[in-house]
Design a protein around this motif. Sequence first.
Motif, PDB file in Angstrom:
ATOM      1  N   ALA A  97       0.846  -1.196   0.000  1.00 56.46           N
ATOM      2  CA  ALA A  97       0.000   0.000   0.000  1.00 56.46           C
ATOM      3  C   ALA A  97       0.876   1.237   0.000  1.00 56.46           C
ATOM      4  CB  ALA A  97      -0.932   0.007   1.210  1.00 56.46           C
ATOM      5  N   TYR A  98       0.369   2.328  -0.584  1.00 60.09           N
ATOM      6  CA  TYR A  98       1.115   3.581  -0.617  1.00 60.09           C
ATOM      7  C   TYR A  98       0.142   4.756  -0.594  1.00 60.09           C
ATOM      8  CZ  TYR A  98      -0.029   3.637  -5.647  1.00 60.09           C
ATOM      9  OH  TYR A  98      -0.686   3.639  -6.855  1.00 60.09           O
ATOM     10  N   PRO A  99       0.600   5.923  -0.117  1.00 59.96           N
ATOM     11  CA  PRO A  99      -0.263   7.107  -0.066  1.00 59.96           C
ATOM     12  C   PRO A  99      -0.417   7.727  -1.449  1.00 59.96           C
ATOM     13  CG  PRO A  99       1.914   7.656   0.738  1.00 59.96           C
ATOM     14  CD  PRO A  99       1.921   6.167   0.493  1.00 59.96           C
ATOM     15  N   CYS A 100      -1.581   8.330  -1.673  1.00 63.08           N
ATOM     16  CA  CYS A 100      -1.877   8.937  -2.968  1.00 63.08           C
ATOM     17  C   CYS A 100      -2.396  10.357  -2.760  1.00 63.08           C
ATOM     18  CB  CYS A 100      -2.921   8.104  -3.711  1.00 63.08           C
ATOM     19  SG  CYS A 100      -3.466   8.803  -5.284  1.00 63.08           S
ATOM     20  N   ALA A 101      -1.911  11.288  -3.553  1.00 63.27           N
ATOM     21  CA  ALA A 101      -2.312  12.691  -3.449  1.00 63.27           C
ATOM     22  C   ALA A 101      -3.294  13.102  -4.538  1.00 63.27           C
ATOM     23  CB  ALA A 101      -1.074  13.589  -3.527  1.00 63.27           C
ATOM     24  N   CYS A 102      -3.664  12.179  -5.409  1.00 65.73           N
ATOM     25  CA  CYS A 102      -4.463  12.526  -6.581  1.00 65.73           C
ATOM     26  C   CYS A 102      -5.941  12.731  -6.259  1.00 65.73           C
ATOM     27  CB  CYS A 102      -4.342  11.438  -7.641  1.00 65.73           C
ATOM     28  SG  CYS A 102      -2.670  11.220  -8.286  1.00 65.73           S
ATOM     29  N   SER A 103      -6.527  13.753  -6.870  1.00 65.96           N
ATOM     30  CA  SER A 103      -7.966  13.950  -6.836  1.00 65.96           C
ATOM     31  C   SER A 103      -8.559  13.293  -8.083  1.00 65.96           C
ATOM     32  CB  SER A 103      -8.291  15.443  -6.845  1.00 65.96           C
ATOM     33  OG  SER A 103      -7.872  16.033  -8.065  1.00 65.96           O
ATOM     34  N   ARG A 104      -9.879  13.203  -8.135  1.00 62.98           N
ATOM     35  CA  ARG A 104     -10.514  12.647  -9.334  1.00 62.98           C
ATOM     36  C   ARG A 104     -10.170  13.497 -10.561  1.00 62.98           C
ATOM     37  NH1 ARG A 104     -14.158   8.758  -9.288  1.00 62.98           N
ATOM     38  NH2 ARG A 104     -15.122   9.572 -11.195  1.00 62.98           N
ATOM     39  N   LYS A 105     -10.062  14.802 -10.357  1.00 60.89           N
ATOM     40  CA  LYS A 105      -9.703  15.683 -11.467  1.00 60.89           C
ATOM     41  C   LYS A 105      -8.302  15.366 -11.978  1.00 60.89           C
ATOM     42  CE  LYS A 105      -9.368  20.612 -12.676  1.00 60.89           C
ATOM     43  NZ  LYS A 105      -9.521  22.003 -12.169  1.00 60.89           N
ATOM     44  N   ALA A 117     -12.009   5.128 -18.846  1.00 63.42           N
ATOM     45  CA  ALA A 117     -13.078   4.848 -17.888  1.00 63.42           C
ATOM     46  C   ALA A 117     -13.545   3.406 -18.016  1.00 63.42           C
ATOM     47  CB  ALA A 117     -14.230   5.807 -18.115  1.00 63.42           C
ATOM     48  N   ARG A 118     -13.813   2.785 -16.877  1.00 65.08           N
ATOM     49  CA  ARG A 118     -14.274   1.402 -16.847  1.00 65.08           C
ATOM     50  C   ARG A 118     -15.409   1.312 -15.845  1.00 65.08           C
ATOM     51  NH1 ARG A 118     -13.076  -2.431 -13.290  1.00 65.08           N
ATOM     52  NH2 ARG A 118     -13.211  -4.622 -13.882  1.00 65.08           N
ATOM     53  N   HIS A 119     -16.581   0.882 -16.311  1.00 62.45           N
ATOM     54  CA  HIS A 119     -17.762   0.806 -15.449  1.00 62.45           C
ATOM     55  C   HIS A 119     -18.008   2.142 -14.739  1.00 62.45           C
ATOM     56  CE1 HIS A 119     -17.808  -3.351 -16.387  1.00 62.45           C
ATOM     57  NE2 HIS A 119     -16.878  -3.720 -15.550  1.00 62.45           N
ATOM     58  N   GLY A 120     -17.725   3.238 -15.439  1.00 65.31           N
ATOM     59  CA  GLY A 120     -17.960   4.545 -14.844  1.00 65.31           C
ATOM     60  C   GLY A 120     -16.858   5.022 -13.928  1.00 65.31           C
ATOM     61  N   GLU A 121     -15.861   4.187 -13.667  1.00 65.58           N
ATOM     62  CA  GLU A 121     -14.761   4.562 -12.797  1.00 65.58           C
ATOM     63  C   GLU A 121     -13.489   4.745 -13.623  1.00 65.58           C
ATOM     64  OE1 GLU A 121     -14.781   5.244  -9.571  1.00 65.58           O
ATOM     65  OE2 GLU A 121     -16.951   4.934  -9.512  1.00 65.58           O
ATOM     66  N   LEU A 122     -12.660   5.682 -13.234  1.00 71.57           N
ATOM     67  CA  LEU A 122     -11.415   5.934 -13.937  1.00 71.57           C
ATOM     68  C   LEU A 122     -10.340   4.968 -13.467  1.00 71.57           C
ATOM     69  CD1 LEU A 122     -11.429   9.836 -13.783  1.00 71.57           C
ATOM     70  CD2 LEU A 122     -12.088   8.383 -15.711  1.00 71.57           C
ATOM     71  N   VAL A 123      -9.629   4.380 -14.416  1.00 69.31           N
ATOM     72  CA  VAL A 123      -8.534   3.474 -14.086  1.00 69.31           C
ATOM     73  C   VAL A 123      -7.358   4.307 -13.602  1.00 69.31           C
ATOM     74  CG1 VAL A 123      -6.957   1.725 -14.963  1.00 69.31           C
ATOM     75  CG2 VAL A 123      -9.333   1.804 -15.776  1.00 69.31           C
ATOM     76  N   TYR A 124      -6.853   3.996 -12.426  1.00 69.25           N
ATOM     77  CA  TYR A 124      -5.782   4.814 -11.850  1.00 69.25           C
ATOM     78  C   TYR A 124      -4.475   4.601 -12.612  1.00 69.25           C
ATOM     79  CZ  TYR A 124      -2.691   7.037  -8.534  1.00 69.25           C
ATOM     80  OH  TYR A 124      -1.770   7.880  -7.962  1.00 69.25           O
ATOM     81  N   PRO A 125      -3.840   5.685 -13.081  1.00 71.32           N
ATOM     82  CA  PRO A 125      -2.645   5.571 -13.921  1.00 71.32           C
ATOM     83  C   PRO A 125      -1.332   5.393 -13.164  1.00 71.32           C
ATOM     84  CG  PRO A 125      -3.267   7.865 -13.746  1.00 71.32           C
ATOM     85  CD  PRO A 125      -4.332   7.086 -13.012  1.00 71.32           C
ATOM     86  N   GLY A 126      -1.380   5.328 -11.835  1.00 69.05           N
ATOM     87  CA  GLY A 126      -0.160   5.078 -11.066  1.00 69.05           C
ATOM     88  C   GLY A 126       0.674   6.309 -10.787  1.00 69.05           C
ATOM     89  N   THR A 127       0.072   7.473 -10.805  1.00 65.94           N
ATOM     90  CA  THR A 127       0.799   8.736 -10.646  1.00 65.94           C
ATOM     91  C   THR A 127       1.642   8.775  -9.375  1.00 65.94           C
ATOM     92  OG1 THR A 127      -1.012   9.850 -11.794  1.00 65.94           O
ATOM     93  CG2 THR A 127       0.544  11.241 -10.590  1.00 65.94           C
ATOM     94  N   CYS A 128       1.106   8.314  -8.265  1.00 65.43           N
ATOM     95  CA  CYS A 128       1.798   8.415  -6.977  1.00 65.43           C
ATOM     96  C   CYS A 128       2.531   7.147  -6.569  1.00 65.43           C
ATOM     97  CB  CYS A 128       0.794   8.795  -5.877  1.00 65.43           C
ATOM     98  SG  CYS A 128       0.116  10.453  -6.061  1.00 65.43           S
ATOM     99  N   ARG A 129       2.685   6.235  -7.491  1.00 62.96           N
ATOM    100  CA  ARG A 129       3.450   5.021  -7.182  1.00 62.96           C
ATOM    101  C   ARG A 129       4.876   5.401  -6.758  1.00 62.96           C
ATOM    102  NH1 ARG A 129       3.289  -0.249 -10.039  1.00 62.96           N
ATOM    103  NH2 ARG A 129       1.142  -0.987  -9.788  1.00 62.96           N
ATOM    104  N   PRO A 130       5.480   4.633  -5.855  1.00 65.70           N
ATOM    105  CA  PRO A 130       6.845   4.948  -5.416  1.00 65.70           C
ATOM    106  C   PRO A 130       7.836   5.083  -6.570  1.00 65.70           C
ATOM    107  CG  PRO A 130       5.862   3.317  -3.976  1.00 65.70           C
ATOM    108  CD  PRO A 130       4.895   3.495  -5.103  1.00 65.70           C
TER     109      PRO A 130
END
Length: 295
Positions: A97-105, A117-130
Amino acid sequence: MTRNYIGRFAPSPTGPLHAGSLVAALASWLDARAHGGAWLVRIEDVDTPRCVPGADRLILQQLAAGGLVSDGPVLWQSQRGPAYQQALDTLIARQHAYPCACSRKDIAAAQTNAHKARHGELVYPGTCRPENGGLRGRAARAWRFFIPSAQAPVHWHDRRLGAQQQDVAHDVGDFVLQRADGLWAYQLAVVVDDAAQGVTHVVRGADLADNTPRQMLLQRALGLPTPTYLHTPLVLAADGHKLSKQTGAAALDLSEPLAALNRAAQVLDLPSATGGVAEALATWTTQWASVWALA
């Protein structure tokens, strides 16, 4: 018979039960009885802003009217925060697990053709990955589950749907464990609670099948057992979409409990029953194995 079978029905108190809810409740109850096991009720009120005051008690009354009463104490997720925190701490310690600073925007702005988008949800692109620099000085908003890029697709067998698989890393991305508002995410809560209650078999609506691989990854990361899964047919609205509280599904009318149960049984390919509620449930229990193979 399956020794030590424990099943559960876990409604969210965002309103009273509707026709689709009763199908899932009846299916999980019958599967437990056919296996000679126990059936538990868990109130999944972890998403407190969406919960309707008093809906939990109403749901329990509706279930009781249909002869569906928990074999053990009812569990409320809103009282389980320390258990979820312990699980998150374990995942952090194991680097899952890791902390994430991203908003939906932020997530929407980072979308590519590979992260749509998948099933109405955005696939997280890994912006805050270590490996991508982590928070980079920004404040943490949420905690996410780390899915290794090399993670193979998750395979599982559903008793009704058969062989299933999903590439969670590609199709979902690192999913939320604790939300930006501090509330616990459904995926973490359900995994922790299924293990705590000793659940061996999960019987629920087919709309929740998509959650199974994420829950299996969490089970593996936390060293918890994986239940056997059965995802039942859905009750559809007139427009062909799943009947749900969010789309205005009518509250379940249990003024005539047997009539409501018969409608639910029909969805489960069980014949109509006559007599009282207890007699109908007993009849369907004996028929369950011939319609839904025990496993």
